[in-house]
Design an enzyme around this catalytic site. Structure first.
Site, PDB file in Angstrom:
ATOM      1  CG  ASN A 206       0.208 -52.849   9.806  1.00 15.09           C
ATOM      2  OD1 ASN A 206       0.612 -52.016   9.846  1.00 15.09           O
ATOM      3  ND2 ASN A 206       0.256 -53.666   8.904  1.00 15.09           N
ATOM      4  CG  ASP A 275       3.858 -61.321   8.905  1.00 14.31           C
ATOM      5  OD1 ASP A 275       4.729 -61.240   7.833  1.00 14.31           O
ATOM      6  OD2 ASP A 275       4.025 -60.983   9.950  1.00 14.31           O
ATOM      7  CE  LYS A 284     -21.603 -55.101   5.453  1.00 11.61           C
ATOM      8  NZ  LYS A 284     -22.935 -54.421   5.757  1.00 11.61           N
ATOM      9  CG  PHE A 323      12.417 -51.189   9.010  1.00 10.14           C
ATOM     10  CD1 PHE A 323      12.886 -50.848   7.635  1.00 10.14           C
ATOM     11  CD2 PHE A 323      12.130 -50.067   9.893  1.00 10.14           C
ATOM     12  CE1 PHE A 323      13.520 -49.610   7.411  1.00 10.14           C
ATOM     13  CE2 PHE A 323      12.747 -48.946   9.604  1.00 10.14           C
ATOM     14  CZ  PHE A 323      13.528 -48.363   8.229  1.00 10.14           C
ATOM     15  CE  LYS A 337      11.822 -60.942  12.111  1.00 10.38           C
ATOM     16  NZ  LYS A 337      11.020 -59.973  12.798  1.00 10.38           N
ATOM     17  CE  LYS A 341      11.688 -61.908   6.849  1.00  9.73           C
ATOM     18  NZ  LYS A 341      10.623 -60.800   6.622  1.00  9.73           N
TER      19      LYS A 341
HETATM   20  N1  CTP Z   1       8.203 -58.021   4.971  1.00 10.34           N
HETATM   21  C1  CTP Z   1       7.895 -58.426   3.838  1.00 10.34           C
HETATM   22  N2  CTP Z   1       6.902 -59.201   3.335  1.00 10.34           N
HETATM   23  C2  CTP Z   1       6.011 -59.541   4.213  1.00 10.34           C
HETATM   24  C3  CTP Z   1       6.378 -59.484   5.662  1.00 10.34           C
HETATM   25  C4  CTP Z   1       7.226 -58.505   6.115  1.00 10.34           C
HETATM   26  O1  CTP Z   1       8.670 -58.084   2.956  1.00 10.34           O
HETATM   27  N3  CTP Z   1       4.941 -60.475   3.855  1.00 10.34           N
HETATM   28  C5  CTP Z   1       9.153 -57.238   5.299  1.00 10.34           C
HETATM   29  C6  CTP Z   1       9.027 -56.084   6.070  1.00 10.34           C
HETATM   30  O2  CTP Z   1       8.889 -55.050   5.249  1.00 10.34           O
HETATM   31  C7  CTP Z   1      10.209 -55.801   6.977  1.00 10.34           C
HETATM   32  C8  CTP Z   1      10.625 -57.378   7.430  1.00 10.34           C
HETATM   33  O3  CTP Z   1       9.833 -58.113   6.378  1.00 10.34           O
HETATM   34  O4  CTP Z   1      11.319 -55.172   6.396  1.00 10.34           O
HETATM   35  C9  CTP Z   1      10.520 -57.855   8.559  1.00 10.34           C
HETATM   36  O5  CTP Z   1       9.090 -58.115   9.096  1.00 10.34           O
HETATM   37  P1  CTP Z   1       8.451 -58.513  10.332  1.00 10.34           P
HETATM   38  O6  CTP Z   1       7.033 -58.609  10.119  1.00 10.34           O
HETATM   39  O7  CTP Z   1       9.067 -57.724  11.381  1.00 10.34           O
HETATM   40  O8  CTP Z   1       9.185 -60.008  10.270  1.00 10.34           O
HETATM   41  P2  CTP Z   1       8.937 -61.504  10.041  1.00 10.34           P
HETATM   42  O9  CTP Z   1      10.148 -62.061   9.385  1.00 10.34           O
HETATM   43  O10 CTP Z   1       7.496 -61.486   9.142  1.00 10.34           O
HETATM   44  O11 CTP Z   1       8.706 -62.330  11.486  1.00 10.34           O
HETATM   45  P3  CTP Z   1       7.960 -62.192  12.704  1.00 10.34           P
HETATM   46  O12 CTP Z   1       6.634 -61.659  12.088  1.00 10.34           O
HETATM   47  O13 CTP Z   1       7.719 -63.690  12.734  1.00 10.34           O
HETATM   48  O14 CTP Z   1       8.695 -61.575  13.576  1.00 10.34           O
END
Ligand code: CTP
Length: 401
Positions: A206, A275, A284, A323, A337, A341
């Site tokens: 990303n 995610d 490969k 974040f 969130k 969490k």
């Molecule tokens: N985060 C994490 N581990 C993951 C994904 C995210 O620890 N596998 C943490 C990020 O570092 C951030 C927070 O979770 O502090 C929010 O991440 P975000 O991707 O915005 O939220 P999600 O809970 O994954 O929700 P969505 O993608 O559905 O918005």
């Protein structure tokens, strides 16, 4: 009491630096004055010498000056470097690393926090070159005491007049107070993206640059905290003075964070953790005529795991900060969130804006905590980091009571 290095450059406001020196002394500080050559056209070194009771440093190349240890030591001894007034020329040198006199060399040689109080003609203040230099300095953590408006010595009306001595002294005291406000605290900060490998040459990633996490780490370290950064693959330079652990994938980041979370006063998850991850092929993947379907599995949610660990009593007293990158209903989603969490603070980011967030040096966020929201408007990430760390510090303080 700490020593303040006071740099005085050649502007009409130089006479006000005398009041600033007095104010700092009244607050209990030793003041050592460094004057540029131009400054000496406005005020004599004797005035400062008589007030501060220290020799005034005027010339880098003066015979004898380099044998004087106290003089050389100023870069390490000073608890803070203040430049008041700071001319456009001096700001330009600081921003660009030009070291052609004692003051500009001192700026490069010191690790102490730096406060500048610019003063110049309105048109100079508004010039894009000056604005850029100030932006660069701000992004590096330099504190700027904005000039005031009014009649300028050149007869113009407008912004550019050196801020009042009281305001400059207050900014210095505030910066010094922050300098040790996290001493004895331990913070773990994650930064950057994670890369999830598809095969030995390809990955899913990303656009996170790591700048926001690095800025938070740098700010916390500047306040005396012991900081460890767990960084995904980033190209920006990590800040000096922090411990650095480099990882690649979400799973590696999870392991690095969980191994170090215990005993931290706060864990700040600024990383944009992927995610989903593909099943990694060992060879490969060759291309074929038709489309390629990748099956993505969920990665471990590190923040959620931290929240769970704490709820079950295995991370007692650790403040958890996450974040949230959102494109709509920013605050509502961040609130949800935070609850889901089980964390203390969510820094919510509107990533639909093109002027803030990913890949740029500015950000605009809302801090979402149990007791309400606080907006931090568009600013360089280093300034946003200051607001975030202020909040963390406040929450840690409350926890201690
Ligand atoms: N985060 C994490 N581990 C993951 C994904 C995210 O620890 N596998 C943490 C990020 O570092 C951030 C927070 O979770 O502090 C929010 O991440 P975000 O991707 O915005 O939220 P999600 O809970 O994954 O929700 P969505 O993608 O559905 O918005």
């Amino acid at each position: 009491m700490p020593t303040i290095a006071l740099g005085v450059t050649g502007g009409i406001g130089a006479y006000k630096a005398v009041e600033v020196a007095r104010g700092l002394q009244k607050a209990g500080h030793e003041v050592v004055v460094v004057m540029t050559e131009a400054a000496r056209h406005f005020v004599g070194p004797l005035t400062f010498e008589a007030i501060t009771r220290h020799p005034v440093i005027t010339d880098q190349f003066e015979p004898g000056a380099n044998a004087d240890i106290a003089h050389i030591q100023l870069a390490t001894d000073a608890a803070l470097l203040l430049v008041a007034p700071a001319t456009a020329n001096c700001l330009g040198k600081m921003a660009n690393g030009i070291a052609d006199d004692f003051l500009s060399s001192l700026y490069l040689a010191t690790r102490a926090p730096v406060v500048v109080a610019p003063a110049m003609n309105t048109y100079m203040w508004e010039h894009v070159a000056v604005r850029r230099n100030l932006e660069l300095l701000r992004a590096r953590g330099v504190h700027v005491v904005e000039p005031g408006e009014g009649f300028l010595a050149c007869g113009w009306m407008g912004k550019g007049r050196l801020a009042e001595p009281d305001a400059i002294v207050a900014a210095v005291l505030d910066t010094l107070r922050r300098g040790a406000s996290l001493a004895g605290r331990r913070l773990l900060v994650t930064a950057g993206p994670t890369f999830e490998d598809i095969d030995p040459v390809r990955y899913v990633g990303n656009r996170s640059s790591g700048r926001m996490g690095f800025a938070v780490a740098e700010e916390a370290a500047a306040r005396g905290a012991e900081v460890t950064v767990v960084a995904g693959p980033v190209s920006v330079e990590p800040p000096a003075g922090v411990g650095l652990v480099r990882v690649r994938s979400a799973v590696e980041m999870r392991d690095a964070v969980m191994a170090r979370a215990k005993g931290q006063d706060a864990v700040v998850m600024a990383a944009a953790v992927a995610d989903y991850m593909p099943e990694r092929a060992t060879e490969k993947i060759p291309k074929e005529a038709g489309p390629l379907t990748l099956v993505l599995r969920r990665t471990p949610d590190i923040l959620e795991e931290l929240g769970r660990e704490r709820a079950e009593g295995r991370l007692p007293g650790t403040l958890l900060v996450g974040f949230a990158a959102e494109t709509s209903e920013v605050v509502a989603r961040a609130r949800e969130k935070r609850r889901r969490k089980q964390v203390d603070l969510i820094v919510a980011n509107d990533v639909s804006r093109s002027d803030a967030g990913f890949e740029v040096d500015a950000n605009a966020v809302v801090l979402v905590a149990e007791d309400g929201e606080q907006e931090l408007g568009l600013a360089p990430k280093r300034e946003i980091a200051r607001g975030i760390v202020d909040r963390i510090e406040c929450m840690l303080g409350r926890r201690k009571e």
